[in-house]
Design a protein around this motif. Structure first.
Motif, PDB file in Angstrom:
ATOM      1  N   LYS A   2       0.847  -1.177   0.000  1.00 36.90           N
ATOM      2  CA  LYS A   2       0.000   0.000   0.000  1.00 36.90           C
ATOM      3  C   LYS A   2       0.889   1.235   0.000  1.00 36.90           C
ATOM      4  O   LYS A   2       1.857   1.301   0.759  1.00 36.90           O
ATOM      5  CB  LYS A   2      -0.933   0.017   1.218  1.00 36.90           C
ATOM      6  CG  LYS A   2      -1.946  -1.123   1.242  1.00 36.90           C
ATOM      7  CD  LYS A   2      -2.988  -0.946   2.325  1.00 36.90           C
ATOM      8  CE  LYS A   2      -4.055  -2.031   2.235  1.00 36.90           C
ATOM      9  NZ  LYS A   2      -5.178  -1.819   3.161  1.00 36.90           N
ATOM     10  N   ASP A  19       1.240   0.969   6.254  1.00 39.53           N
ATOM     11  CA  ASP A  19       0.838  -0.254   6.951  1.00 39.53           C
ATOM     12  C   ASP A  19      -0.503  -0.750   6.412  1.00 39.53           C
ATOM     13  O   ASP A  19      -1.331   0.039   5.943  1.00 39.53           O
ATOM     14  CB  ASP A  19       0.683   0.003   8.454  1.00 39.53           C
ATOM     15  CG  ASP A  19       1.992   0.398   9.121  1.00 39.53           C
ATOM     16  OD1 ASP A  19       3.063   0.120   8.552  1.00 39.53           O
ATOM     17  OD2 ASP A  19       1.925   0.990  10.217  1.00 39.53           O
ATOM     18  N   ASP A  20      -0.754  -2.047   6.543  1.00 38.85           N
ATOM     19  CA  ASP A  20      -1.989  -2.629   6.033  1.00 38.85           C
ATOM     20  C   ASP A  20      -3.220  -1.996   6.661  1.00 38.85           C
ATOM     21  O   ASP A  20      -4.250  -1.841   6.006  1.00 38.85           O
ATOM     22  CB  ASP A  20      -1.997  -4.141   6.276  1.00 38.85           C
ATOM     23  CG  ASP A  20      -3.177  -4.818   5.610  1.00 38.85           C
ATOM     24  OD1 ASP A  20      -3.345  -4.673   4.389  1.00 38.85           O
ATOM     25  OD2 ASP A  20      -3.974  -5.478   6.326  1.00 38.85           O
ATOM     26  N   ASP A  21      -3.144  -1.610   7.946  1.00 32.19           N
ATOM     27  CA  ASP A  21      -4.300  -1.010   8.617  1.00 32.19           C
ATOM     28  C   ASP A  21      -4.343   0.508   8.475  1.00 32.19           C
ATOM     29  O   ASP A  21      -5.168   1.169   9.121  1.00 32.19           O
ATOM     30  CB  ASP A  21      -4.339  -1.407  10.093  1.00 32.19           C
ATOM     31  CG  ASP A  21      -3.158  -0.876  10.894  1.00 32.19           C
ATOM     32  OD1 ASP A  21      -2.279  -0.178  10.305  1.00 32.19           O
ATOM     33  OD2 ASP A  21      -3.084  -1.148  12.105  1.00 32.19           O
ATOM     34  N   VAL A 185      -3.345   0.497  -3.671  1.00 37.66           N
ATOM     35  CA  VAL A 185      -3.013  -0.852  -3.205  1.00 37.66           C
ATOM     36  C   VAL A 185      -2.617  -1.718  -4.399  1.00 37.66           C
ATOM     37  O   VAL A 185      -3.307  -1.715  -5.429  1.00 37.66           O
ATOM     38  CB  VAL A 185      -4.214  -1.487  -2.473  1.00 37.66           C
ATOM     39  CG1 VAL A 185      -3.828  -2.845  -1.886  1.00 37.66           C
ATOM     40  CG2 VAL A 185      -4.725  -0.553  -1.369  1.00 37.66           C
ATOM     41  N   ALA A 189      -2.152  -7.459  -2.949  1.00 37.77           N
ATOM     42  CA  ALA A 189      -2.504  -7.168  -1.561  1.00 37.77           C
ATOM     43  C   ALA A 189      -3.954  -6.738  -1.411  1.00 37.77           C
ATOM     44  O   ALA A 189      -4.360  -6.275  -0.347  1.00 37.77           O
ATOM     45  CB  ALA A 189      -1.588  -6.075  -1.008  1.00 37.77           C
ATOM     46  N   ASP A 301     -12.663  -3.908   4.011  1.00 39.31           N
ATOM     47  CA  ASP A 301     -12.438  -5.341   3.871  1.00 39.31           C
ATOM     48  C   ASP A 301     -13.406  -6.110   4.757  1.00 39.31           C
ATOM     49  O   ASP A 301     -14.314  -5.517   5.379  1.00 39.31           O
ATOM     50  CB  ASP A 301     -10.984  -5.699   4.183  1.00 39.31           C
ATOM     51  CG  ASP A 301     -10.562  -5.378   5.616  1.00 39.31           C
ATOM     52  OD1 ASP A 301     -11.448  -5.222   6.491  1.00 39.31           O
ATOM     53  OD2 ASP A 301      -9.340  -5.292   5.861  1.00 39.31           O
TER      54      ASP A 301
END
Length: 319
Positions: A2, A19-21, A185, A189, A301
């Motif tokens: 990301k 970060d993913d979050d 993104v 991912a 998500d």
């Protein structure tokens, strides 16, 4: 992966890997996303920082090229039905596409500046950023060139469109700067990415009320591989080219049509709701956006975590 671009007062901002979050980021070794796309260098520097969405520019604050398609043919069919015209058969086999302005995109939280008489509308879309694409690329090559996926608000000035199209030469004044989601993104991912389409629920709120809850993959007539092949038929595409899907539209809005409040999926733009109203009652009822109106566009998500961050824009009168 990301990525986001932090506004650092430069024209192209500062590349970050997020970060993913979406809570924090690392600075990229490449200074800008365009540099990383050109070189393939997505390495990061060691220090981690907290991500402030108010500092985010669009992932590419400016791009070599922005080509916007109309992959959801249901939207086009409703446009034509509202004015009593049939959908040409070619529209199902050859995508519509126009070249939009790309020299300066709005940040995800920038205001939409426009006169109340221009018919200001949002258009909730999916968009991709490509690597280099050779002219005449195959479907496999086109899909392999997709580097990142993001959301788009392709702002349209509906009352200016008819006059421009009547000239037979396309959009200029009626398509001002658009905005993209804070985060882009990579397909590997991205939950719901399959065969050149993003499958998931696109959320649109207008003035704090649900306006659209749309399935992005179900009724997409042309996938992004097809859109990229169309764009590259007679030209090379530079790394950093942005391809838009056009307004996300679900077929279940056809026929009688239902707003979210009525238990339907709603709409990806105000114009589509006005088309349904015209088909039903011979006249549109819903007004276009006015100064002070606010639109929010986002996806989540399966855990309810925002995937791309939120496009959150309010209309502002010029001056």
């Amino acid at each position: 992966m990301k990525v986001a671009t932090i506004d650092d007062d430069g024209l192209d901002g500062r590349l970050t890997l997020v970060d993913d979050d979406l809570s924090g980021f690392f600075l990229g070794a490449a200074r800008t996303l365009q540099q990383a796309l050109d070189t393939g260098n997505f390495a990061v520097l060691p220090d981690r920082y907290v991500l402030d969405p108010f500092r985010c520019a669009s992932p590419l604050p400016r791009a070599y090229q922005f080509l916007d398609g109309s992959a959801y043919v249901n939207h086009v069919e409703l446009v034509r039905q509202a004015r009593g015209a049939a959908l040409p058969d070619s529209f199902l086999t050859d995508p519509l596409m126009y070249q939009g302005g790309s020299d300066s995109f709005l940040a995800p939280r920038d205001p939409i500046v426009g006169d109340r008489d221009w018919g200001i509308d949002f258009e909730a879309e999916i968009a991709v950023i490509t690597g280099p694409v050779q002219m005449g690329a195959s479907m496999q090559e086109a899909l392999g060139a997709i580097r990142f996926v993001m959301l788009c608000n392709d702002v349209s000035l509906r009352n200016l469109i008819p006059g421009e199209l009547a000239k037979g030469f396309g959009f200029v004044q009626s398509k001002p700067a658009c905005a993209f989601s804070p985060v882009a993104v990579s397909p590997d991912a991205l939950p719901g990415w399959k065969d050149g389409k993003l499958h998931g629920l696109l959320n649109i709120d207008l003035n704090g009320q649900p306006f659209g809850r749309l399935q992005t993959g179900a009724d997409m007539t042309f996938d992004f591989g097809q859109l990229i092949c169309h764009a590259a038929r007679t030209r090379n595409l530079a790394a950093g080219t942005i391809i838009g899907s056009g307004t996300v539209s679900n077929k279940l809005n056809g026929g009688p049509g239902k707003t979210v409040a009525e238990g339907g999926a709603g709409y990806g733009c105000i114009a589509e709701q006005r088309m349904i109203e015209t088909i039903q009652t011979k006249a549109p009822q819903t007004p276009f956006m006015q100064p002070g109106d606010r639109v929010q566009i986002w996806m989540e998500d399966a855990r309810g975590q925002s995937i791309f961050g939120t496009i959150d824009q309010t209309v502002k009168q010029p001056g």
